[in-house]
Design a protein around this motif. Sequence first.
Motif, mmCIF file in Angstrom:
data_model
loop_
_atom_site.group_PDB
_atom_site.id
_atom_site.type_symbol
_atom_site.label_atom_id
_atom_site.label_comp_id
_atom_site.label_asym_id
_atom_site.label_seq_id
_atom_site.Cartn_x
_atom_site.Cartn_y
_atom_site.Cartn_z
ATOM 1 N N LEU A 1 0.826 -1.109 0.232
ATOM 2 C CA LEU A 1 0.108 -0.026 0.236
ATOM 3 C C LEU A 1 0.811 1.783 0.124
ATOM 4 C CD1 LEU A 1 -3.166 -0.590 2.566
ATOM 5 C CD2 LEU A 1 -2.685 -0.770 0.122
ATOM 6 N N LEU A 2 1.702 0.788 0.562
ATOM 7 C CA LEU A 2 2.662 2.413 0.870
ATOM 8 C C LEU A 2 3.457 3.063 -0.185
ATOM 9 C CD1 LEU A 2 5.048 4.608 2.586
ATOM 10 C CD2 LEU A 2 6.448 2.146 2.978
ATOM 11 N N LEU A 3 4.136 1.296 -1.077
ATOM 12 C CA LEU A 3 4.702 2.120 -2.684
ATOM 13 C C LEU A 3 3.185 2.605 -3.421
ATOM 14 C CD1 LEU A 3 7.020 -1.193 -2.028
ATOM 15 C CD2 LEU A 3 7.351 1.376 -1.976
ATOM 16 N N GLU A 4 2.249 1.645 -3.804
ATOM 17 C CA GLU A 4 1.287 2.102 -4.567
ATOM 18 C C GLU A 4 1.193 3.504 -4.458
ATOM 19 O OE1 GLU A 4 0.301 -0.468 -7.137
ATOM 20 O OE2 GLU A 4 -1.025 1.377 -7.651
ATOM 21 N N GLY A 5 0.926 3.958 -2.613
ATOM 22 C CA GLY A 5 0.317 5.414 -2.679
ATOM 23 C C GLY A 5 1.835 6.031 -3.387
ATOM 24 N N ILE A 6 2.395 6.084 -3.164
ATOM 25 C CA ILE A 6 3.826 6.563 -3.775
ATOM 26 C C ILE A 6 3.949 6.990 -5.067
ATOM 27 C CG2 ILE A 6 7.016 6.912 -4.098
ATOM 28 C CD1 ILE A 6 6.622 5.598 -1.477
ATOM 29 N N TYR A 7 3.798 5.530 -5.786
ATOM 30 C CA TYR A 7 3.230 5.455 -6.853
ATOM 31 C C TYR A 7 1.944 6.505 -8.032
ATOM 32 C CZ TYR A 7 3.059 4.370 -11.848
ATOM 33 O OH TYR A 7 2.464 3.870 -13.281
ATOM 34 N N GLN A 8 1.533 6.263 -7.178
ATOM 35 C CA GLN A 8 -0.216 7.214 -7.328
ATOM 36 C C GLN A 8 -0.381 7.988 -7.560
ATOM 37 O OE1 GLN A 8 -2.871 5.823 -8.722
ATOM 38 N NE2 GLN A 8 -2.716 3.961 -8.726
ATOM 39 N N TYR A 9 0.534 8.492 -6.077
ATOM 40 C CA TYR A 9 0.840 10.443 -6.089
ATOM 41 C C TYR A 9 1.864 10.955 -6.500
ATOM 42 C CZ TYR A 9 -0.715 14.412 -3.093
ATOM 43 O OH TYR A 9 -0.490 15.668 -2.566
ATOM 44 N N TYR A 10 3.533 10.343 -6.215
ATOM 45 C CA TYR A 10 4.268 10.925 -6.691
ATOM 46 C C TYR A 10 5.153 10.678 -7.865
ATOM 47 C CZ TYR A 10 4.226 12.949 -2.474
ATOM 48 O OH TYR A 10 4.415 13.844 -0.785
ATOM 49 N N GLY A 11 4.154 9.313 -8.721
ATOM 50 C CA GLY A 11 4.785 8.724 -10.029
ATOM 51 C C GLY A 11 6.347 7.992 -10.118
ATOM 52 N N TYR A 12 6.689 8.138 -8.557
ATOM 53 C CA TYR A 12 8.067 6.916 -7.977
ATOM 54 C C TYR A 12 7.493 5.397 -8.001
ATOM 55 C CZ TYR A 12 10.864 10.900 -7.472
ATOM 56 O OH TYR A 12 10.923 12.179 -7.565
ATOM 57 N N ASP A 13 8.005 4.796 -9.044
ATOM 58 C CA ASP A 13 7.802 3.896 -8.688
ATOM 59 C C ASP A 13 9.191 2.491 -8.233
ATOM 60 O OD1 ASP A 13 6.109 0.944 -9.067
ATOM 61 O OD2 ASP A 13 5.989 1.517 -11.354
ATOM 62 N N PHE A 14 8.876 1.721 -6.441
ATOM 63 C CA PHE A 14 9.645 0.566 -6.204
ATOM 64 C C PHE A 14 8.577 0.536 -6.066
ATOM 65 C CE2 PHE A 14 10.765 5.210 -5.010
ATOM 66 C CZ PHE A 14 12.125 5.480 -4.709
ATOM 67 N N ARG A 15 7.767 -0.590 -6.880
ATOM 68 C CA ARG A 15 6.921 -1.418 -6.646
ATOM 69 C C ARG A 15 7.056 -2.664 -7.297
ATOM 70 N NH1 ARG A 15 1.957 -0.051 -10.428
ATOM 71 N NH2 ARG A 15 3.052 0.836 -10.952
ATOM 72 N N ASN A 16 8.454 -3.077 -7.857
ATOM 73 C CA ASN A 16 8.956 -4.331 -8.026
ATOM 74 C C ASN A 16 10.719 -4.283 -8.059
ATOM 75 O OD1 ASN A 16 7.438 -5.632 -9.516
ATOM 76 N ND2 ASN A 16 7.325 -3.795 -11.700
ATOM 77 N N TYR A 17 10.856 -3.464 -6.203
ATOM 78 C CA TYR A 17 12.548 -3.470 -5.911
ATOM 79 C C TYR A 17 12.218 -4.602 -5.276
ATOM 80 C CZ TYR A 17 14.426 0.816 -7.402
ATOM 81 O OH TYR A 17 14.513 2.003 -7.779
ATOM 82 N N ALA A 18 13.524 -5.243 -5.179
ATOM 83 C CA ALA A 18 13.786 -6.658 -3.944
ATOM 84 C C ALA A 18 13.049 -6.300 -2.630
ATOM 85 C CB ALA A 18 14.857 -6.920 -4.422
ATOM 86 N N VAL A 19 12.129 -7.205 -2.416
ATOM 87 C CA VAL A 19 11.723 -6.381 -1.685
ATOM 88 C C VAL A 19 12.209 -7.262 -0.126
ATOM 89 C CG1 VAL A 19 9.671 -7.736 1.043
ATOM 90 C CG2 VAL A 19 9.878 -8.070 -2.641
#
Length: 276
Positions: free
Chosen positions: A15-33
């Motif tokens: 949820l954190l990474l999705e929020g950052i992507y949706q609001y700011y456009g930075y995409d960390f959703r596919n970084y190594a967990v």
Amino acid sequence: MMLFKPNLEDIEIKLLLEGIYQYYGYDFRNYAVSSLKRRIHSFIRLEGLENISALQEKLLHDRTCLERFLLSLTVNVTSMFRDPSFYLAFRKQVVPLLRTYPFIRIWHAGCSTGEEVYSMAILLQEENLYHRCRIYATDTNEKVLQNAKSGIFPLKMMQEYTQLYLRAGGKQSFSEYYTAAYDHAIFRASLRENVIFAQHNLATDSSFNEFNVIFCRNVLIYFNQVLQKRVHTLFHNSLCSFGILGLGKQESLRFTSYEQYYEEIAKGEKLYRRLN
């Protein structure tokens, strides 16, 4: 029947990474967990927050917090002539190929604070190729790009960098490339003349040119397989025929869907040439 119960922390991070992507456009959703979790928890401790949900709330309402978070999340560990045998192999085996080109375009993807960009500029100057080169140095993080543009690095690192430079086949006195001022080394402006520093996000942005050489060293190790595949596709589409791809020591094309499209030209140095 036992139902699979997802891990609550994994849901919070998603949820954190999705929020950052949706609001700011930075995409960390596919970084190594695993690496991502360590950095998120480290940042939570630094900010004095209680949990991931509190971090999400602060990030989405405080841009300055986001900027600190980006610096902590992106890995900016680098040095000049890092892995000197890589640069020595480049000098011996790639430079002769580059001499056959009238103009050379180089993309240094994920350049961080720029130490390796200046290393390559020095090498190309010594091989009398720099005047024919254009180096595109990109990173997703604007702050580290500003550091890279300045060409100013800690003076205390110069002794170590000198040793790495010599092991990489350096031909002059390394100190000729910078001026010492207080605690810093200011590198020659001529090393930046043919360098374009710009923001580029490997997770979301597309190709912007055709290149003879692409460097992306010690970046892919922080991505999961989905993002690694995206980046390999991006690089393959951005390299000209017989173009050179340079990866980090811990990275490889083996077992990727692009392995068959390259040949290794310096065994163990992660230097590859794209096949036609």
